[in-house]
Write a protein that holds these residues in place. Structure first.
Motif, PDB file in Angstrom:
ATOM      1  N   GLY A 129      77.373  33.257  -1.302  1.00 51.26           N
ATOM      2  CA  GLY A 129      76.651  34.194  -2.149  1.00 51.26           C
ATOM      3  C   GLY A 129      76.381  35.493  -1.399  1.00 51.26           C
ATOM      4  N   ALA A 130      75.873  36.472  -2.141  1.00 52.78           N
ATOM      5  CA  ALA A 130      75.615  37.778  -1.522  1.00 52.78           C
ATOM      6  C   ALA A 130      74.184  38.203  -1.779  1.00 52.78           C
ATOM      7  CB  ALA A 130      76.574  38.813  -2.096  1.00 52.78           C
ATOM      8  N   GLU A 131      73.456  38.418  -0.705  1.00 53.81           N
ATOM      9  CA  GLU A 131      72.115  38.981  -0.793  1.00 53.81           C
ATOM     10  C   GLU A 131      71.947  39.944   0.360  1.00 53.81           C
ATOM     11  OE1 GLU A 131      69.160  35.964  -0.831  1.00 53.81           O
ATOM     12  OE2 GLU A 131      69.706  35.180  -2.805  1.00 53.81           O
ATOM     13  N   GLY A 132      71.623  41.174   0.047  1.00 52.91           N
ATOM     14  CA  GLY A 132      71.465  42.184   1.081  1.00 52.91           C
ATOM     15  C   GLY A 132      72.347  43.378   0.807  1.00 52.91           C
ATOM     16  N   LEU A 133      72.905  43.949   1.859  1.00 53.90           N
ATOM     17  CA  LEU A 133      73.778  45.110   1.749  1.00 53.90           C
ATOM     18  C   LEU A 133      75.229  44.642   1.759  1.00 53.90           C
ATOM     19  CD1 LEU A 133      74.156  48.242   1.753  1.00 53.90           C
ATOM     20  CD2 LEU A 133      74.223  48.083   4.259  1.00 53.90           C
ATOM     21  N   VAL A 134      75.897  44.756   0.617  1.00 56.59           N
ATOM     22  CA  VAL A 134      77.311  44.388   0.513  1.00 56.59           C
ATOM     23  C   VAL A 134      78.151  45.627   0.789  1.00 56.59           C
ATOM     24  CG1 VAL A 134      79.132  43.514  -1.006  1.00 56.59           C
ATOM     25  CG2 VAL A 134      76.814  42.579  -1.168  1.00 56.59           C
ATOM     26  N   VAL A 135      79.049  45.539   1.768  1.00 56.10           N
ATOM     27  CA  VAL A 135      79.919  46.666   2.111  1.00 56.10           C
ATOM     28  C   VAL A 135      81.367  46.231   1.936  1.00 56.10           C
ATOM     29  CG1 VAL A 135      78.270  47.780   3.646  1.00 56.10           C
ATOM     30  CG2 VAL A 135      79.822  46.063   4.570  1.00 56.10           C
ATOM     31  N   ALA A 136      82.170  47.095   1.326  1.00 56.01           N
ATOM     32  CA  ALA A 136      83.542  46.716   0.990  1.00 56.01           C
ATOM     33  C   ALA A 136      84.524  47.832   1.288  1.00 56.01           C
ATOM     34  CB  ALA A 136      83.629  46.343  -0.498  1.00 56.01           C
ATOM     35  N   ASN A 137      85.783  47.447   1.447  1.00 62.10           N
ATOM     36  CA  ASN A 137      86.850  48.443   1.517  1.00 62.10           C
ATOM     37  C   ASN A 137      87.010  49.082   0.142  1.00 62.10           C
ATOM     38  OD1 ASN A 137      87.795  45.708   0.865  1.00 62.10           O
ATOM     39  ND2 ASN A 137      89.857  46.556   0.768  1.00 62.10           N
ATOM     40  N   HIS A 138      87.437  50.342   0.119  1.00 61.57           N
ATOM     41  CA  HIS A 138      87.425  51.127  -1.123  1.00 61.57           C
ATOM     42  C   HIS A 138      88.854  51.517  -1.517  1.00 61.57           C
ATOM     43  CE1 HIS A 138      85.525  53.084  -4.318  1.00 61.57           C
ATOM     44  NE2 HIS A 138      85.030  54.143  -3.739  1.00 61.57           N
ATOM     45  N   VAL A 197      75.392  47.574  -3.195  1.00 67.06           N
ATOM     46  CA  VAL A 197      76.822  47.627  -2.862  1.00 67.06           C
ATOM     47  C   VAL A 197      77.181  49.030  -2.405  1.00 67.06           C
ATOM     48  CG1 VAL A 197      79.167  47.504  -3.791  1.00 67.06           C
ATOM     49  CG2 VAL A 197      77.477  45.769  -4.433  1.00 67.06           C
ATOM     50  N   ALA A 198      77.861  49.136  -1.261  1.00 64.16           N
ATOM     51  CA  ALA A 198      78.263  50.438  -0.729  1.00 64.16           C
ATOM     52  C   ALA A 198      79.699  50.367  -0.216  1.00 64.16           C
ATOM     53  CB  ALA A 198      77.327  50.863   0.405  1.00 64.16           C
ATOM     54  N   PHE A 199      80.329  51.537  -0.169  1.00 59.32           N
ATOM     55  CA  PHE A 199      81.703  51.664   0.320  1.00 59.32           C
ATOM     56  C   PHE A 199      81.688  52.658   1.479  1.00 59.32           C
ATOM     57  CE2 PHE A 199      81.792  50.490  -4.131  1.00 59.32           C
ATOM     58  CZ  PHE A 199      82.654  49.394  -4.131  1.00 59.32           C
ATOM     59  N   PRO A 200      81.494  52.162   2.700  1.00 64.34           N
ATOM     60  CA  PRO A 200      81.231  53.051   3.839  1.00 64.34           C
ATOM     61  C   PRO A 200      82.410  53.913   4.292  1.00 64.34           C
ATOM     62  CG  PRO A 200      80.435  50.816   4.254  1.00 64.34           C
ATOM     63  CD  PRO A 200      81.312  50.761   3.061  1.00 64.34           C
TER      64      PRO A 200
END
Length: 292
Positions: free
Chosen positions: A90-99, A166-169
């Protein structure tokens, strides 16, 4: 991909272009299927406007659930299959992904009740801006660097309140055969809030082959990308949420490098080890953690 990314720490430009990176579909959708997909997508988008207005006045959890259902409907209308990798936590917190695509926030919203971190310009887009705002998005203004600390504080506040963000750094999109470097600023929010960082790997494919049909790169327009997606049969996106990283005593730069390396390694497995992703070297203190 063509050339090297232009050096700009705040508004990076990826090296991908439609001419160099986008290939034809493995199996093309016929004209009737394309028309049906576009019509269905338009209906979902239009229906989302009053829903987003109502969602703004609902509790965060209900708003996230509404956004999740709407995102799933839109992806289904466009003929995109979302595949959750086996064993994904599961996901809880800051999810960072490739964009890769404008579809990425929809894909993650369809899977994880969350709030996206979006660029400020999107808020001004007709229809789309209203829908994004209704999802509870947090906006970042890349033209006002002095506003960055306030944005980081807003993300930290959302994380403290129990929201998943959700962020895309990378700060820009790539075609799916490559990745950019993760900018560290947003990771400070996870440190400030004491929240986990959850790396998420996105892989668009047709059958067993990586697909660039969904990418949004170079001088691409949203309409051109939308038409390309609608014209592709068998387009799927695999989502893998990797093990969470606890900030502990790490600084934001170290967290960015570690999260990026985990995603890069995972995506590289799907690109058949071509080396296109240019894996960075990790600091020795993080090398062991990245393999755990």
């Amino acid at each position: 991909m063509n050339g090297a990314a232009q050096a700009n720490p705040w508004r990076p430009v990826g090296p991908c272009s439609t001419a160099a990176c986008v290939t034809g579909p493995a199996v093309a959708a016929g004209p009737l299927r394309r028309a049906a997909r576009l019509s269905a997508a338009l209906l979902v988008i239009l229906a989302g406007i009053p829903v987003s207005l109502a969602a703004c006045r609902t509790p965060a959890r209900l708003r996230a659930a509404i956004t999740r259902a709407w995102a799933r409907l839109l992806l289904r209308a466009l003929g995109i299959r979302v595949v959750v990798a086996p064993g994904t936590p599961g996901a809880e917190g800051l999810v960072v992904a490739n964009h890769i695509s404008w579809l990425d926030p929809l894909v993650l919203a369809a899977m994880v009740p969350s709030r996206p971190l979006a660029k400020r310009e999107i808020a001004g887009w007709p229809v789309v801006g209203r829908l994004v705002a209704g999802s509870g998005a947090l906006f970042i203004d890349r033209e006002r660097l002095y506003a960055l600390p306030a944005t980081v504080a807003a993300v930290a506040g959302a994380l403290r309140a129990g929201d998943t963000v959700v962020a895309f750094p990378e700060g820009t999109t790539w075609c799916g055969r490559g990745m950019g470097r993760f900018r560290p600023a947003v990771f400070q929010a996870a440190i400030d809030a004491g929240a986990a960082v959850v790396p998420a790997a996105l892989w668009y494919h047709e059958g067993a082959a990586t697909s660039t049909r969904a990418c949004y790169v170079g001088d691409d327009s949203l309409l051109a990308s939308l038409l390309r997606v609608a014209a592709t049969r068998g387009l799927a996106v695999e989502v893998t949420l990797l093990d969470p990283i606890r900030p502990a005593a790490a600084d934001r730069a170290a967290l960015a490098v570690l999260a990026e390396a985990r995603i890069r390694t995972h995506v590289l497995d799907h690109t058949h080890g071509t080396g296109a992703l240019g894996a960075p070297s990790l600091p020795r203190s993080l090398a062991r953690a990245s393999r755990s």
